[in-house]
Design an enzyme around this catalytic site. Sequence first.
Site, PDB file in Angstrom:
ATOM      1  NE  ARG A 176      -2.486  -2.879   2.881  1.00  0.00           N
ATOM      2  CZ  ARG A 176      -1.792  -4.147   2.986  1.00  0.00           C
ATOM      3  NH1 ARG A 176      -0.388  -3.893   3.108  1.00  0.00           N
ATOM      4  NH2 ARG A 176      -2.204  -5.371   3.242  1.00  0.00           N
ATOM      5  CE  LYS A 218     -14.153  -0.872   3.509  1.00  0.00           C
ATOM      6  NZ  LYS A 218     -12.957  -0.335   4.509  1.00  0.00           N
ATOM      7  N   PRO A 235     -20.325   1.663   2.012  1.00  0.00           N
ATOM      8  CG  PRO A 235     -18.606   2.642   3.441  1.00  0.00           C
ATOM      9  CD  PRO A 235     -20.049   2.626   3.063  1.00  0.00           C
ATOM     10  CG  ASP A 237     -16.597  -3.996   5.404  1.00  0.00           C
ATOM     11  OD1 ASP A 237     -17.556  -5.123   5.289  1.00  0.00           O
ATOM     12  OD2 ASP A 237     -16.607  -3.085   6.149  1.00  0.00           O
TER      13      ASP A 237
END
Length: 300
Positions: A176, A218, A235, A237
Site C-alpha cells: 500500500r 470500498k 461501503p 467490505d
Amino acid sequence: MNAATCNEICIPARNYALAATLGSGQAFRWTPCDDAWEGVVGPRWVWLRQEPGRIRARTAVPVTDWRWLTHYLQTDAPYGAILRSFPRDAPMRASVAACRGLRLLRQDPWECLASFIASSTKQIVQIRQIVASLCARYGAPIPTPPGHQPAFAFPPPQRLAQTTEADLRRCQLGFRAPYLLAAARTVDNGALDLAALPALPLAEARARLLRLPGVGDKIADCVLLFACGFAGAFPVDVWVRRALARLYFRGRLPARARLARFIATHFGPQAGYAQQYLFVYMRQHRRPGSSRAGRPVQTR
DNA sequence: TACCAGGAGAGCG
DNA sequence: CGCTCTCATGGT
C-alpha cells in the site's frame, strides 16, 4: 460564542454510544483508557468520557470554541430521524437493537483517506498500528497533559509527499506504500481537492476519489461516508458483504448489479448509517480466534 | 502452523 | 463483465 476558555466541557448527547462509535473501525486513533477514551482530533489531544446524557471532553490546551469537537462527534445529528429512515425489517431491527446509540463521526478527509488506503486487507488492530506509526514518524508533536506520553497530529499530505516508498514501507504499509505516496502527492499538488468533495454530487465526488491508485469502491465510500458527509455512501467490505448475504439473501449474494440496486433502493437516504449498524452487528457475532462469523439471528 | 485480514489492480476468457 | 492471482505483513 460566549463560552469561557477552558480545557473541559460537557457536550449534551443523548442516545450516543461513545465506545461503540469510537471503537467501531471508522476511526483509528482512539484508545480506551480506564473509563474514558484518549485520541487526537486534528491538532488537539482529546480525552472523552461517556456520562448520562452527555459526553465530557478534556483537552491539553484550553479551548474557547468547541465546535470542531461537536462537528467531529456529530452530536447534533438527528438520531431519531436516522433510525426512523431505516427499513423496518428484522435484520435492521436486530442490528439497531445490538448497538443502540452507534453514530458516524465526521473525520478529516485526508486522514480518513490515508487511513483507509492503509486498511486494505489489514485487521483493525494493524490499521491502528500503521496509523500510529505514520503519526509518530511524520506527524507534528502536539501538547498533551503533564506526565502524559507524547502525541502527534496526523501528517498532512505535503509531509507524506516528501517521503519515499521505502520510508512508508517502514510503517508496515507493504504494497500500500506506493498508493499512499501517490495519494499524498495528488492531494499536495492540487490535482485532487478534498475540501471540494462535500459540495459535489455523490457520484462526482466518488469518481474523483476513484482516480487515485489504491482507491476502489470500498475505500472511496468510506471517505465519502466518514469524512465528507455523504450519508448515502455505502461501503461494502467483507463484513457488510457477509451481513447482506446472510441476513437478506440466504447466504448467497446476487450478482454485482443486482446487489447494487438492492443497496441503492432498500436502505433509504441514510444508507451509510444502516451500513455501520450492519457492520458492527456482524462483527459482534464473530467467533473469537476465528474470522468466521457466528450466528446472527437468521431472519426474513 | 496455517489462515486470513474492513481491497485494489491486472490479466484472462 | 466476472473470475483469479498477486501484492506485504502480522494477528490469532
